[in-house]
Design a protein around this motif. Structure first.
Motif, PDB file in Angstrom:
ATOM      1  N   ARG A 564      27.016  38.773  35.284  1.00 23.09           N
ATOM      2  CA  ARG A 564      27.717  37.647  34.660  1.00 23.09           C
ATOM      3  C   ARG A 564      28.942  37.328  35.510  1.00 23.09           C
ATOM      4  NH1 ARG A 564      26.564  41.078  30.419  1.00 23.09           N
ATOM      5  NH2 ARG A 564      28.715  41.827  30.365  1.00 23.09           N
ATOM      6  N   THR A 565      29.135  36.067  35.824  1.00 22.88           N
ATOM      7  CA  THR A 565      30.212  35.644  36.710  1.00 22.88           C
ATOM      8  C   THR A 565      31.148  34.691  35.987  1.00 22.88           C
ATOM      9  OG1 THR A 565      28.740  35.827  38.621  1.00 22.88           O
ATOM     10  CG2 THR A 565      30.762  34.570  38.920  1.00 22.88           C
ATOM     11  N   THR A 566      32.430  34.990  36.067  1.00 19.68           N
ATOM     12  CA  THR A 566      33.457  34.138  35.460  1.00 19.68           C
ATOM     13  C   THR A 566      34.439  33.726  36.543  1.00 19.68           C
ATOM     14  OG1 THR A 566      33.273  35.345  33.373  1.00 19.68           O
ATOM     15  CG2 THR A 566      35.231  33.971  33.675  1.00 19.68           C
ATOM     16  N   ILE A 567      34.750  32.434  36.612  1.00 18.07           N
ATOM     17  CA  ILE A 567      35.733  31.928  37.575  1.00 18.07           C
ATOM     18  C   ILE A 567      37.124  32.104  36.984  1.00 18.07           C
ATOM     19  CG2 ILE A 567      36.518  29.929  38.890  1.00 18.07           C
ATOM     20  CD1 ILE A 567      33.666  28.849  38.734  1.00 18.07           C
ATOM     21  N   ILE A 568      37.923  32.921  37.641  1.00 19.11           N
ATOM     22  CA  ILE A 568      39.288  33.181  37.176  1.00 19.11           C
ATOM     23  C   ILE A 568      40.272  32.203  37.791  1.00 19.11           C
ATOM     24  CG2 ILE A 568      41.099  34.930  37.008  1.00 19.11           C
ATOM     25  CD1 ILE A 568      38.546  35.540  35.434  1.00 19.11           C
ATOM     26  N   GLU A 569      40.029  31.839  39.056  1.00 17.44           N
ATOM     27  CA  GLU A 569      40.947  30.947  39.780  1.00 17.44           C
ATOM     28  C   GLU A 569      40.142  30.154  40.798  1.00 17.44           C
ATOM     29  OE1 GLU A 569      44.553  31.387  43.067  1.00 17.44           O
ATOM     30  OE2 GLU A 569      44.160  33.041  41.686  1.00 17.44           O
ATOM     31  N   GLU A 570      40.509  28.874  40.993  1.00 13.41           N
ATOM     32  CA  GLU A 570      39.782  28.066  41.956  1.00 13.41           C
ATOM     33  C   GLU A 570      40.698  27.019  42.566  1.00 13.41           C
ATOM     34  OE1 GLU A 570      35.552  25.635  42.344  1.00 13.41           O
ATOM     35  OE2 GLU A 570      36.420  25.986  40.358  1.00 13.41           O
ATOM     36  N   SER A 571      40.681  26.953  43.915  1.00  7.33           N
ATOM     37  CA  SER A 571      41.410  25.936  44.668  1.00  7.33           C
ATOM     38  C   SER A 571      40.602  25.646  45.922  1.00  7.33           C
ATOM     39  CB  SER A 571      42.819  26.431  45.028  1.00  7.33           C
ATOM     40  OG  SER A 571      42.752  27.444  46.018  1.00  7.33           O
ATOM     41  N   PRO A 572      40.984  24.661  46.744  1.00  3.24           N
ATOM     42  CA  PRO A 572      40.197  24.361  47.951  1.00  3.24           C
ATOM     43  C   PRO A 572      40.060  25.537  48.910  1.00  3.24           C
ATOM     44  CG  PRO A 572      41.628  22.522  47.433  1.00  3.24           C
ATOM     45  CD  PRO A 572      42.024  23.627  46.503  1.00  3.24           C
ATOM     46  N   THR A 573      41.024  26.439  48.917  1.00  2.00           N
ATOM     47  CA  THR A 573      40.971  27.541  49.876  1.00  2.00           C
ATOM     48  C   THR A 573      40.857  28.919  49.229  1.00  2.00           C
ATOM     49  OG1 THR A 573      43.389  27.670  49.922  1.00  2.00           O
ATOM     50  CG2 THR A 573      42.312  26.265  51.580  1.00  2.00           C
ATOM     51  N   ARG A 574      40.827  28.978  47.887  1.00  2.13           N
ATOM     52  CA  ARG A 574      40.825  30.286  47.228  1.00  2.13           C
ATOM     53  C   ARG A 574      40.027  30.220  45.932  1.00  2.13           C
ATOM     54  NH1 ARG A 574      44.080  35.030  46.692  1.00  2.13           N
ATOM     55  NH2 ARG A 574      44.361  35.695  44.528  1.00  2.13           N
ATOM     56  N   VAL A 575      39.172  31.219  45.752  1.00  2.00           N
ATOM     57  CA  VAL A 575      38.419  31.365  44.508  1.00  2.00           C
ATOM     58  C   VAL A 575      38.454  32.839  44.123  1.00  2.00           C
ATOM     59  CG1 VAL A 575      36.166  31.196  43.384  1.00  2.00           C
ATOM     60  CG2 VAL A 575      36.892  29.420  44.952  1.00  2.00           C
ATOM     61  N   VAL A 576      38.713  33.099  42.836  1.00  3.79           N
ATOM     62  CA  VAL A 576      38.673  34.463  42.315  1.00  3.79           C
ATOM     63  C   VAL A 576      37.596  34.527  41.244  1.00  3.79           C
ATOM     64  CG1 VAL A 576      39.943  36.327  41.196  1.00  3.79           C
ATOM     65  CG2 VAL A 576      41.122  34.803  42.782  1.00  3.79           C
ATOM     66  N   LEU A 577      36.658  35.450  41.422  1.00  4.74           N
ATOM     67  CA  LEU A 577      35.549  35.623  40.490  1.00  4.74           C
ATOM     68  C   LEU A 577      35.633  36.993  39.834  1.00  4.74           C
ATOM     69  CD1 LEU A 577      32.629  34.435  42.819  1.00  4.74           C
ATOM     70  CD2 LEU A 577      33.926  33.031  41.217  1.00  4.74           C
ATOM     71  N   GLU A 578      35.335  37.049  38.546  1.00  6.71           N
ATOM     72  CA  GLU A 578      35.164  38.334  37.869  1.00  6.71           C
ATOM     73  C   GLU A 578      33.675  38.531  37.623  1.00  6.71           C
ATOM     74  OE1 GLU A 578      37.855  40.311  34.749  1.00  6.71           O
ATOM     75  OE2 GLU A 578      36.246  39.370  33.565  1.00  6.71           O
ATOM     76  N   ILE A 579      33.150  39.631  38.106  1.00  5.58           N
ATOM     77  CA  ILE A 579      31.715  39.874  38.067  1.00  5.58           C
ATOM     78  C   ILE A 579      31.444  41.127  37.250  1.00  5.58           C
ATOM     79  CG2 ILE A 579      29.652  40.337  39.453  1.00  5.58           C
ATOM     80  CD1 ILE A 579      30.998  38.796  41.716  1.00  5.58           C
ATOM     81  N   THR A 580      30.562  40.991  36.281  1.00  9.01           N
ATOM     82  CA  THR A 580      30.197  42.092  35.402  1.00  9.01           C
ATOM     83  C   THR A 580      28.689  42.281  35.452  1.00  9.01           C
ATOM     84  OG1 THR A 580      32.005  41.504  33.906  1.00  9.01           O
ATOM     85  CG2 THR A 580      30.322  42.980  33.045  1.00  9.01           C
ATOM     86  N   PRO A 581      28.212  43.502  35.634  1.00  8.74           N
ATOM     87  CA  PRO A 581      26.762  43.703  35.655  1.00  8.74           C
ATOM     88  C   PRO A 581      26.133  43.316  34.327  1.00  8.74           C
ATOM     89  CG  PRO A 581      27.908  45.803  35.507  1.00  8.74           C
ATOM     90  CD  PRO A 581      28.953  44.776  35.777  1.00  8.74           C
ATOM     91  N   GLU A 582      24.999  42.649  34.414  1.00 12.92           N
ATOM     92  CA  GLU A 582      24.273  42.265  33.209  1.00 12.92           C
ATOM     93  C   GLU A 582      23.789  43.498  32.465  1.00 12.92           C
ATOM     94  OE1 GLU A 582      22.930  39.641  30.452  1.00 12.92           O
ATOM     95  OE2 GLU A 582      23.868  39.035  32.328  1.00 12.92           O
ATOM     96  N   SER A 583      23.467  44.529  33.189  1.00  7.44           N
ATOM     97  CA  SER A 583      22.987  45.768  32.584  1.00  7.44           C
ATOM     98  C   SER A 583      23.457  46.934  33.422  1.00  7.44           C
ATOM     99  CB  SER A 583      21.460  45.759  32.490  1.00  7.44           C
ATOM    100  OG  SER A 583      20.985  47.036  32.135  1.00  7.44           O
ATOM    101  N   TYR A 584      23.742  48.045  32.752  1.00  4.85           N
ATOM    102  CA  TYR A 584      24.158  49.255  33.449  1.00  4.85           C
ATOM    103  C   TYR A 584      23.028  50.278  33.547  1.00  4.85           C
ATOM    104  CZ  TYR A 584      28.903  47.552  32.743  1.00  4.85           C
ATOM    105  OH  TYR A 584      30.041  46.790  32.747  1.00  4.85           O
TER     106      TYR A 584
END
Length: 805
Positions: A564-584
């Motif tokens: 599962r991917t969530t966009i935490i921050e986004e700009s033309p030169t910077r993106v921060v993604l939070e990534i969580t495994p769908e299953s462990y």
């Protein structure tokens, strides 16, 4: 931006994330980050140099001795300028129609001449669209060509191919060594040279012993010629060959390697070898060279096809008595970049590969007489070079038939790995009296997608198609009299070479060979960075930081894998993604692909490393255990992960409904380790089933099933039954695959039991009673099941897990 839609995963094993070295359980491990370019047709900027030409006194340059040829599908303007800032000609800016080719004739002053001296004789070429650059040397008795790499495709590490020190002339007076030319594209480029033979001192370089490392510093546009020391006792022996020399730098460099003038294979100093007409055998020797591929472009799968020559050549008559090695076929060199590299060659009957040699770093396997198209494999990335052979009319070796003298010249060309094959190549025939040929190899399945001058390849060269064993490849060799454009559609890739020869009397002949196309994928120059921060239980953050230049401007980000991917921050030169495994519950690979507008892709790969704790026994019968009664059993927990992974820590054991009495502490369990302890169960509820869980930092893993209706579980009675799979994830129904390994196994019913003790028993249709040995399918209706985790069992024996969401 691409958004990732993760699919729901059906769990088939009871596992949990396990820590890797240096991280805690449930986290991810960074595997690698790599940036590759798009499959470009070329580049917009080149720095090229010409090697040293060392002709015999009677071998003179032609009117256009040095030629630079450029071609680009969309090229409209190209500018040529000397590295020292001077113009080479009155018109150094060529305007083209939309797409096309152009030639520059270069003065011979731009050749290298002196060993170990830094010179600024490089040539800059810049265009308004991607284009390719091929250089030609046209000299009586000396000829060669080479496809050059654009600046974007250059790198900092090279391992070169060359040839042994050669000799010709009366009393062996003319000694000719191999050569290496190194060029810098930036100021302050520190070049390290680790040769395989001694290098003498020069004006700007100190002497370097074999196996030692010497250093020189170059500025933008500067280059340096490196020649090995000549040891007379090693002439014509591979102990004098500088192949395997490693060239590295702190910034990008271009490297050319080859020879100043040699024969391939060995030829005598004089031809004819004796008699009144015996003379210096310069006319079977020539300078040959090739732009070296960076070590980062090396790989493990290669295909070679025979070089085509003039029909005048009749080989196989060479006589070792006169100092001539076998002149049939070509020479193929496989150069290892790593220790313990195995080289495999396809059997000619197509029945697999045979091992031919184990190499260490810098060593070569040299096939001296390769006559057929062949597939090669190596266990580690390597470079492959192919040499065209010299030729001499065997009828006059003893001094006879001097009026029938005919001779041919050697060549050298790279054999890019299959991973570097291209989708576009433009091939020009040499109009200066040469016999010109093209060679083309491709996956047989892509034949329908290849075009020659816009026409299907099969329609153009159908009668010339030949197949190659091992790998389903095909190839074409044919003579050409005019230019060709070869294109792969629908992503089809191929490799092409162009060869030319003028087998003639005396010194009037020459030859050339070069790759005609290449996938110019290259690392982006450090302008896109992908970093990460780990947190607990598999969650991590990825930061994509890029600047605004053309190489790194972001086009899209794609996260591949069950996450599962969530966009935490986004700009033309910077993106921060939070990534969580769908299953462990299983090992996973998560890739983050950042694509730039140019087509270059930066890929960061991460692995989720799952726990795999199993218990023995898996099912225990506890019938007759009264309320508050206690039953103790020995339980063995095994860490079923592969070796080499950090241990898993079991923090505690739990039951779903009843009570554990003084539960043992298993603590850390290393890979493949087994730990046994006594586990005591106190019956505190009236539930008929219960589950034992192993709890780690992030997961609660069901490992054992208790049944209070059975006194014991007869493992042997159901030994022939195994639940293999449950598919797909059911919304209303699904299927269970049952593997029957015992001929007398009978399955009359199976059960779906959740962790709350709710049982749903399904009868098996008569057609499956008894099941036949093999894999059988049982239909399962789960419309009545609420979301949760369920065991799928046979006769009270759970075998796998079904997850209903």
């Amino acid at each position: 931006m691409k958004r990732i839609h993760t699919s729901v995963v059906l769990i088939l094993a009871i596992v949990c994330l396990m820590p890797t070295s240096g991280i805690t359980a449930g986290e991810t491990q960074h595997i690698s980050t790599r940036t590759t370019g798009a499959a470009l047709d070329g580049g917009k900027s080149y720095l090229i140099t010409f090697p040293k030409i060392w002709p015999a006194p009677n071998e003179l340059p032609m009117s256009s001795a040095l030629v630079v040829r450029v071609h680009g599908k969309d090229l409209k303007q190209v500018v040529l300028q000397s590295a020292d800032g001077t113009s080479l000609r009155k018109l150094d800016r060529i305007q083209l129609a939309s797409g096309g080719s152009a030639e520059f004739v270069i003065p011979t002053e731009y050749l290298h001449t002196e060993h170990g001296k830094k010179v600024k004789n490089g040539l800059w070429l810049n265009g308004d669209a991607p284009f390719t650059v091929t250089t030609f040397v046209r000299w009586n008795g000396n000829g060669e060509s080479s496809l050059h790499l654009p600046v974007q495709s250059l790198d900092t590490s090279y391992t070169v191919s060359s040839w042994f020190v050669d000799r010709y002339g009366s009393q062996g007076s003319e000694l000719r060594p191999g050569q290496i030319i190194v060029s810098a594209v930036e100021d302050g480029t520190v070049v390290s040279i680790t040769p395989t033979v001694d290098i003498p001192a020069g004006p700007d370089i100190q002497a370097i012993s074999s196996g030692q490392t010497g250093i020189c510093t170059l500025n933008a546009g500067e280059s340096i010629l490196i020649l090995p020391a000549i040891q007379p006792l090693l002439v014509k022996e591979f102990l004098s060959d500088i192949s395997g020399t490693h060239i590295s730098a702190n910034k990008k460099i271009a490297v050319i390697s080859g020879h100043t003038k040699a024969s391939v294979p060995r030829y005598p100093d004089l031809l004819p070898a004796n008699g009144p007409d015996a003379g210096p055998a310069s006319f079977v020797r020539a300078p040959f060279h090739e732009t070296q591929l960076p070590d980062g472009m090396a790989d493990t799968l290669f295909v070679t096809i025979p070089i085509a020559y003039s029909v005048k050549r009749i080989t196989g008559t060479a006589n070792p008595e006169f100092g001539i090695d076998d002149d049939r076929g070509d020479v193929v060199r496989i150069l290892a970049l790593h220790d313990s590299t195995m080289v495999y060659k396809c059997r000619q009957d197509g029945n697999g590969f045979i091992a031919v040699r184990r190499l260490n770093r810098g060593e070569s396997h040299i096939e001296m007489t390769q006559e057929t198209a062949t597939t090669w494999r190596t266990t580690k990335p390597a470079h492959v070079t192919q040499y065209g052979k010299s030729w001499f009319n065997g009828g006059e070796l003893s001094g006879e038939q001097t009026s029938m003298r005919a001779n041919g010249y050697p060549t050298m060309t790279s054999v890019p790995p299959v991973s570097r094959w291209t989708q576009y190549a433009r091939i020009e025939s040499d109009t200066s009296g040469m016999d010109c040929f093209v060679g083309l190899v491709f996956p047989t399945s892509e034949l329908i997608n290849l075009r020659v001058n816009g026409n299907p390849l099969a329609a153009t060269f159908g009668s010339m198609l030949r197949t190659i064993a091992c790998g389903s490849f095909s190839y074409v060799r044919t003579q050409i009299t005019s230019g060709l454009t070869i294109e792969g559609r629908s992503g089809a890739r191929f490799m092409a070479w162009t060869w030319g020869s003028r087998d003639s009397a005396g010194v009037e002949g020459r030859s050339y060979a070069s790759t005609a196309g290449l996938s110019f994928d290259a690392e982006c120059p450090g302008t896109t960075e992908v970093s990460h921060e780990m947190s607990s239980c598999g969650v991590f953050r990825v930061t994509v930081q890029s600047d605004t230049n053309e190489c790194s401007r972001r086009k899209s980000i794609d996260v591949r894998g069950s996450a599962r991917t969530t966009i935490i921050e986004e700009s033309p030169t910077r993106v921060v993604l939070e990534i969580t495994p769908e299953s462990y519950d299983s090992n996973q690979i998560i890739s983050v692909d950042v694509e730039a507008l140019t087509g270059s892709v930066t890929t960061a790969r991460y692995s989720f490393l799952a726990d795999n704790i199993v218990a023995s026994p898996r099912v225990v019968g506890l019938a007759g255990l009264p309320a508050l009664g206690i039953r103790c059993i020995d339980v063995t927990l095994t860490n079923a992960r592969l070796t080499g992974i950090s241990p898993t820590t079991v923090t505690r054991l739990e039951l779903a409904h009843n009570e554990l009495v003084n539960p043992p502490s298993f603590g850390e369990i290393t890979s493949s380790e087994k730990k046994t302890a006594e586990v005591c169960v106190r019956r505190t509820t009236e539930k008929l089933v219960d589950t034992l869980f192993v709890v780690t930092d992030c997961r609660r893993i069901p490992v054992m099933f208790f049944d209070f209706t059975l006194t014991s579980i007869d493992e042997d009675a159901v030994a022939g039954l195994e639940i293999l799979d449950v598919r797909p994830l059911p919304a209303t129904d699904g299927e269970v695959l049952v593997n029957v390994t015992s001929r007398d196994a009978v399955l009359t019913q199976f059960e779906v039991t959740n962790m709350l003790g709710q049982n749903v028993t399904y009868a098996v249709g008569g057609a499956l009673c008894p099941l036949q040995p093999g894999i059988n399918t049982v239909h399962l209706n789960v419309a009545s099941l609420s979301p949760g985790t369920y065991f799928v069992g046979v006769a009270g024996r759970p075998s796998t897990v079904l997850v209903v969401r």
